[in-house]
Design an enzyme around this catalytic site. Structure first.
Site, PDB file in Angstrom:
ATOM      1  N   GLU A   1      20.659 -21.369  -3.874  1.00 55.84           N
ATOM      2  CA  GLU A   1      20.363 -19.868  -4.029  1.00 55.84           C
ATOM      3  C   GLU A   1      21.576 -19.035  -3.485  1.00 55.84           C
ATOM      4  O   GLU A   1      21.888 -18.236  -3.954  1.00 55.84           O
ATOM      5  CB  GLU A   1      18.957 -19.562  -3.365  1.00 55.84           C
ATOM      6  CG  GLU A   1      18.587 -18.056  -3.268  1.00 55.84           C
ATOM      7  CD  GLU A   1      18.500 -17.228  -4.774  1.00 55.84           C
ATOM      8  OE1 GLU A   1      18.609 -18.025  -5.676  1.00 55.84           O
ATOM      9  OE2 GLU A   1      18.481 -16.138  -4.678  1.00 55.84           O
TER      10      GLU A   1
ATOM     11  N   GLU B   1      26.565 -14.317  -8.864  1.00 50.30           N
ATOM     12  CA  GLU B   1      26.082 -13.410  -9.656  1.00 50.30           C
ATOM     13  C   GLU B   1      26.458 -12.004  -9.346  1.00 50.30           C
ATOM     14  O   GLU B   1      26.477 -11.177 -10.298  1.00 50.30           O
ATOM     15  CB  GLU B   1      24.828 -13.585 -10.052  1.00 50.30           C
ATOM     16  CG  GLU B   1      23.652 -13.337  -9.156  1.00 50.30           C
ATOM     17  CD  GLU B   1      22.329 -13.475  -9.448  1.00 50.30           C
ATOM     18  OE1 GLU B   1      21.953 -13.484 -10.566  1.00 50.30           O
ATOM     19  OE2 GLU B   1      21.661 -13.979  -8.551  1.00 50.30           O
TER      20      GLU B   1
ATOM     21  N   ARG C   1       2.744   1.108  -6.767  1.00 51.61           N
ATOM     22  CA  ARG C   1       2.707   0.133  -5.735  1.00 51.61           C
ATOM     23  C   ARG C   1       1.290  -0.810  -5.674  1.00 51.61           C
ATOM     24  O   ARG C   1       1.087  -1.620  -5.126  1.00 51.61           O
ATOM     25  CB  ARG C   1       2.616   0.703  -4.401  1.00 51.61           C
ATOM     26  CG  ARG C   1       3.820   1.525  -4.168  1.00 51.61           C
ATOM     27  CD  ARG C   1       3.645   2.538  -3.122  1.00 51.61           C
ATOM     28  NE  ARG C   1       4.050   1.960  -1.638  1.00 51.61           N
ATOM     29  CZ  ARG C   1       5.370   1.602  -0.974  1.00 51.61           C
ATOM     30  NH1 ARG C   1       6.298   2.062  -1.729  1.00 51.61           N
ATOM     31  NH2 ARG C   1       5.358   1.057   0.043  1.00 51.61           N
TER      32      ARG C   1
ATOM     33  N   HIS D   1      30.778 -37.735  -1.416  1.00 50.30           N
ATOM     34  CA  HIS D   1      30.851 -38.616  -2.760  1.00 50.30           C
ATOM     35  C   HIS D   1      31.445 -37.974  -3.810  1.00 50.30           C
ATOM     36  O   HIS D   1      30.966 -38.014  -4.940  1.00 50.30           O
ATOM     37  CB  HIS D   1      29.286 -38.991  -3.206  1.00 50.30           C
ATOM     38  CG  HIS D   1      28.576 -39.768  -2.064  1.00 50.30           C
ATOM     39  ND1 HIS D   1      28.565 -40.961  -1.850  1.00 50.30           N
ATOM     40  CD2 HIS D   1      27.484 -39.197  -1.231  1.00 50.30           C
ATOM     41  CE1 HIS D   1      27.807 -41.341  -0.916  1.00 50.30           C
ATOM     42  NE2 HIS D   1      27.218 -40.358  -0.476  1.00 50.30           N
TER      43      HIS D   1
ATOM     44  N   CYS E   1       1.025  -1.330  -0.134  1.00 50.24           N
ATOM     45  CA  CYS E   1      -0.194  -0.002  -0.096  1.00 50.24           C
ATOM     46  C   CYS E   1       1.079   1.155  -0.028  1.00 50.24           C
ATOM     47  O   CYS E   1       2.064   1.129   0.130  1.00 50.24           O
ATOM     48  CB  CYS E   1      -0.617  -0.082   1.237  1.00 50.24           C
ATOM     49  SG  CYS E   1      -1.862  -1.475   1.461  1.00 50.24           S
TER      50      CYS E   1
ATOM     51  N   TRP F   1      -3.456  -2.007  -1.274  1.00 48.26           N
ATOM     52  CA  TRP F   1      -3.403  -3.183  -2.161  1.00 48.26           C
ATOM     53  C   TRP F   1      -4.198  -4.172  -1.464  1.00 48.26           C
ATOM     54  O   TRP F   1      -3.598  -4.605  -0.398  1.00 48.26           O
ATOM     55  CB  TRP F   1      -2.187  -3.508  -2.358  1.00 48.26           C
ATOM     56  CG  TRP F   1      -1.821  -5.005  -3.306  1.00 48.26           C
ATOM     57  CD1 TRP F   1      -2.202  -5.982  -2.946  1.00 48.26           C
ATOM     58  CD2 TRP F   1      -1.451  -4.689  -4.634  1.00 48.26           C
ATOM     59  NE1 TRP F   1      -1.937  -6.911  -4.195  1.00 48.26           N
ATOM     60  CE2 TRP F   1      -1.536  -6.094  -5.175  1.00 48.26           C
ATOM     61  CE3 TRP F   1      -1.141  -3.837  -5.487  1.00 48.26           C
ATOM     62  CZ2 TRP F   1      -1.036  -6.434  -6.474  1.00 48.26           C
ATOM     63  CZ3 TRP F   1      -0.688  -4.244  -6.597  1.00 48.26           C
ATOM     64  CH2 TRP F   1      -0.770  -5.551  -7.319  1.00 48.26           C
TER      65      TRP F   1
ATOM     66  N   LYS G   1      18.043  -8.785 -16.464  1.00 51.58           N
ATOM     67  CA  LYS G   1      17.064  -8.980 -15.289  1.00 51.58           C
ATOM     68  C   LYS G   1      16.173 -10.100 -15.972  1.00 51.58           C
ATOM     69  O   LYS G   1      15.560 -10.852 -14.994  1.00 51.58           O
ATOM     70  CB  LYS G   1      16.377  -7.641 -14.985  1.00 51.58           C
ATOM     71  CG  LYS G   1      15.330  -7.911 -13.781  1.00 51.58           C
ATOM     72  CD  LYS G   1      15.805  -8.089 -12.792  1.00 51.58           C
ATOM     73  CE  LYS G   1      14.721  -8.618 -11.482  1.00 51.58           C
ATOM     74  NZ  LYS G   1      15.515  -9.368 -10.594  1.00 51.58           N
TER      75      LYS G   1
ATOM     76  N   ASN H   1       0.386   0.499   6.304  1.00 49.74           N
ATOM     77  CA  ASN H   1       0.864  -0.214   5.355  1.00 49.74           C
ATOM     78  C   ASN H   1       1.706  -1.350   5.942  1.00 49.74           C
ATOM     79  O   ASN H   1       2.303  -0.927   6.854  1.00 49.74           O
ATOM     80  CB  ASN H   1       1.732   0.393   4.292  1.00 49.74           C
ATOM     81  CG  ASN H   1       2.633  -0.444   3.253  1.00 49.74           C
ATOM     82  OD1 ASN H   1       2.173  -1.511   2.924  1.00 49.74           O
ATOM     83  ND2 ASN H   1       3.751  -0.081   2.832  1.00 49.74           N
ATOM     84  N   GLY H   2       1.277  -2.543   5.692  1.00 53.47           N
ATOM     85  CA  GLY H   2       2.008  -3.589   6.614  1.00 53.47           C
ATOM     86  C   GLY H   2       0.968  -4.596   7.028  1.00 53.47           C
ATOM     87  O   GLY H   2      -0.213  -4.802   6.675  1.00 53.47           O
TER      88      GLY H   2
ATOM     89  N   LYS I   1      23.665 -16.145  -5.622  1.00 58.74           N
ATOM     90  CA  LYS I   1      23.756 -14.905  -5.206  1.00 58.74           C
ATOM     91  C   LYS I   1      24.939 -14.433  -5.067  1.00 58.74           C
ATOM     92  O   LYS I   1      25.529 -13.404  -5.569  1.00 58.74           O
ATOM     93  CB  LYS I   1      22.934 -14.756  -3.940  1.00 58.74           C
ATOM     94  CG  LYS I   1      21.441 -14.822  -3.766  1.00 58.74           C
ATOM     95  CD  LYS I   1      20.868 -13.492  -4.244  1.00 58.74           C
ATOM     96  CE  LYS I   1      20.022 -13.307  -5.273  1.00 58.74           C
ATOM     97  NZ  LYS I   1      19.394 -14.180  -6.241  1.00 58.74           N
TER      98      LYS I   1
HETATM   99  C1  AGP Z   1      18.185 -14.319  -9.908  1.00 56.07           C
HETATM  100  O1  AGP Z   1      19.049 -13.568  -8.976  1.00 56.07           O
HETATM  101  C2  AGP Z   1      18.669 -14.245 -11.299  1.00 56.07           C
HETATM  102  N1  AGP Z   1      18.708 -12.936 -11.751  1.00 56.07           N
HETATM  103  C3  AGP Z   1      18.083 -15.317 -12.263  1.00 56.07           C
HETATM  104  O2  AGP Z   1      18.372 -16.498 -12.202  1.00 56.07           O
HETATM  105  C4  AGP Z   1      16.433 -15.216 -12.476  1.00 56.07           C
HETATM  106  O3  AGP Z   1      16.154 -15.802 -11.367  1.00 56.07           O
HETATM  107  C5  AGP Z   1      16.233 -15.952 -13.574  1.00 56.07           C
HETATM  108  O4  AGP Z   1      16.779 -15.434 -14.581  1.00 56.07           O
HETATM  109  C6  AGP Z   1      14.765 -16.306 -13.886  1.00 56.07           C
HETATM  110  O5  AGP Z   1      14.119 -15.035 -14.072  1.00 56.07           O
HETATM  111  P1  AGP Z   1      12.414 -14.807 -13.863  1.00 56.07           P
HETATM  112  O6  AGP Z   1      12.132 -15.187 -12.337  1.00 56.07           O
HETATM  113  O7  AGP Z   1      12.035 -13.525 -14.486  1.00 56.07           O
HETATM  114  O8  AGP Z   1      11.881 -15.858 -14.747  1.00 56.07           O
END
Ligand code: AGP
Length: 604
Positions: A476, A483, A27, A499, A2, A74, A599, A98-99, A480
């Site tokens: 993950e 990347e 938002r 293994h 919100c 929202w 992205k 908001n929250g 992180k």
């Molecule tokens: C996540 O940190 C990366 N930028 C990348 O793995 C991303 O999650 C992946 O490209 C999938 O993107 P999406 O969720 O928009 O499909």
């Protein structure tokens, strides 16, 4: 999320409040409202639907005054209608929020003598302050006392009938900024809302509350001590404003998670009934299997969901990376539900997998952050995560919102397939409702994690280990780190290291171990000891019980807030996000736009 905005000054505020709501439009909202003090009298106008509905109402029945608050909603719980729209009133008090107020049902029960008009958690705040005023407390004391009775993640703006020159505001988990004017003061959910009103902003810190008058502001910390906060001078356009006082979009989005996880949850969990409802079009009783296809971080969310759906709902789940799925001629049948998980809703491989299964006649769902995306439009059922725009290329808030939505869908499936008892559903929805607050507490570990990241930044490789639903969190965490810091890292099932990969462990190899104190803790710790005995530098991410049991087994320990095992993957994610972020900052890489990445990967 919100949006909140408020102005206290000498000139009429209505038009500028509406303009501020429009700047908060990104938002999202489904209803909006405004409250002003007109001649000291509290008045409001609210409307369902877009802001133009509120504008039309104000054209018919103008409302104005030298101070006021406004809100875009929202829909959390409680249908998006005028009754549930903010501002909420009780007696002399009007509030926008908001929250999440986590303990709102208890507070409503405590004030059962009062008449509540809405289904929202917010209304309880107006009643609480109005009640405290009726006991004779001054406005500032009533507001301060009310805050101490609330639990959750929230941001407020509040005005009181007859108190013509003061706006009260507070933040705990949801952002709130003060804008400084010459003869006016402003408050807003973010700089975007205030950019047209003031370039001098103060970002309230966790637990801060404040009293604004036309020519002054007083800020207090959670212990009611008067505090000074830095003034940020906004330079540059809205993009800079969006980052607020955060150095990177990624950090801002990490810190948004108490709010975004709360908002995602509201879409799927009813805090009143402590129930999770399957969204329209999803019938979990009519399927034998769920096929979840995604890429990167989204795929790790899908992997966590496999543990949840199979353990809680008794549904078989296949998870695969989208780039492999359709090329292996997968065996799929119409008794399977296909689910794409995608922040952007545009990832080419994931979209192709969705189309493949649609052609095969499967029912398709898309869990996305962009409801106007191709996947949302092409899937039979579009499932929003409502995390708001994610600008940082490295996904953070979208990941925890994906997990939150998947966790709620798991509960709905378990309830509908009668594999989850009503008591179990109550316990697990209660656990979910604590998540925003636990994330807020986890964020307080930031300075400690930054220190650990400094040493990690000197390494050339790292391992992340976990068991059970922490294995995808290990994946993950490694992603992180890779990347954004460009340090090579591998996520591994802790039991799998012996293994082969354990051959890579040598003196000082950093191994990040994800081990909440659950049924797999002891086994994970024995894997920790296997690598420690070969010289590994151990960073243990655990909780209070795990820390007490681990003694001095680790070189560094990050002690997360204790949580129900069901939500542990969501809470533990905060640590691996901050660890990667600070490592990258120490190394000076381009955190928001790392090399070689995009992205949204809209090509195969
Ligand atoms: C996540 O940190 C990366 N930028 C990348 O793995 C991303 O999650 C992946 O490209 C999938 O993107 P999406 O969720 O928009 O499909």
């Amino acid at each position: 999320m919100c949006g909140i905005i408020g102005i206290v000054g000498e000139t009429q505020v209505s038009d500028r409040l509406i303009d501020g709501l429009k700047r908060l439009e990104y938002r999202g909202y489904d209803s909006s409202g405004i409250a002003v003090l007109d001649g000291g009298k509290l008045k409001r106008s609210r409307a369902e639907g877009k802001i133009k509905s509120l504008e039309a109402k104000l054209n018919d029945t103008p409302l104005d005054g030298p101070m006021g608050i406004a809100h875009t909603r929202w829909a959390t719980h409680g249908v998006p209608n005028e009754t549930n729209a903010h501002p909420h009133f009780s007696g002399r008090v009007g509030v926008v929020h908001n929250g999440i107020i986590e303990n709102f049902t208890e507070l409503r029960e405590e004030m059962s003598d009062r008449t509540f008009e809405s289904e929202t958690d917010t209304e309880v705040v107006a009643h609480l302050v109005d009640h405290l005023l009726s006991t004779g407390l001054s406005p500032i004391d009533a507001f301060s006392a009310a805050l101490k009775k609330l639990r959750g993640a929230y941001a407020f703006g509040l005005i009181i009938d007859g108190v013509e020159d003061q706006i009260f505001c507070a933040r705990a988990g949801s952002p709130l900024a003060i804008g400084i004017g010459e003869t006016e003061m402003y408050l807003g959910s973010d700089a975007m809302a205030l950019a047209q009103l003031s370039q001098k902003l103060i970002y309230l810190e966790e637990g801060d509350w404040a009293v604004l008058t036309p020519t002054s502001f007083r800020i207090f910390d959670s212990n009611d001590n008067a505090v000074e906060r830095d003034i940020t001078i906004l330079q540059g356009g809205p993009a800079v404003a969006e980052k607020g006082n955060y150095r990177h979009f990624m950090l801002k989005e990490i810190y948004e998670q108490p709010e975004t996880v709360g908002r995602t949850m509201h879409n799927y969990i009813d805090e009143f009934r402590l129930a999770a409802d399957a969204p329209e079009g999803l019938d979990f009783t009519d399927i034998d299997r769920i096929i979840i296809i995604a890429c990167g971080t989204a795929c790790y969310a899908a992997m966590v969901a496999k543990y949840w759906f199979e353990q809680v709902a008794g549904i078989a789940v296949d998870v695969d990376v989208a780039s492999e799925f359709r090329y292996r001629n997968p065996v799929v049948d119409k008794r399977s539900l296909f689910m794409a998980v995608s922040q952007s809703g545009e990832t080419a491989d994931t979209l192709a997998a969705l189309r493949y299964c649609k052609e095969k006649g499967l029912r398709t769902a898309a869990l996305v952050n962009v409801m106007t995306s191709t996947m949302a439009r092409e899937a039979d059922v579009a499932l929003p995560i409502n995390a708001g725009p994610e600008i940082g290329v490295a996904s953070t808030k979208a990941f925890t919102s994906q997990l939150t939505a998947l966790a709620a869908l798991t509960l709905a499936a378990g309830r509908d397939r009668e594999t989850l008892s009503r008591d179990g559903e109550i316990r697990m929805t209660r656990a979910m409702i604590t998540a925003p607050r636990l994330i807020k507490e986890a964020l307080e570990l930031d300075p400690k994690i930054e220190q650990i990241a400094f040493d990690l930044s000197k390494s050339s490789s790292a391992f992340y280990l976990g068991r059970g639903s922490q294995v995808p969190i290990a994946f993950e965490g490694a992603l992180k780190l890779k990347e954004i810091s460009y340090i090579h890292a591998e996520g591994y099932a802790a039991g799998e290291l012996k293994h082969g990969p354990i051959a890579l462990i040598e003196d000082g190899t950093p191994v990040i171990v994800l081990a909440p104190y659950d049924t797999l803790y002891e086994k994970t710790i024995s894997n920790l000891q296997e690598v420690a005995s070969r010289g590994a530098y151990i960073i243990l991410i655990t909780d209070e019980a795990g820390a007490a049991s681990a003694h001095d087994m680790a070189d560094e320990m990050i002690v997360m807030p204790s949580s129900d095992g069901f939500v542990a993957p969501i809470i533990m994610s905060i640590a691996i996000q901050l660890l990667a972020y600070h490592t990258a900052v120490h190394l000076g890489t381009d955190v928001d736009q790392p090399r070689n990445l995009a992205k949204s990967v809209t090509v195969e």
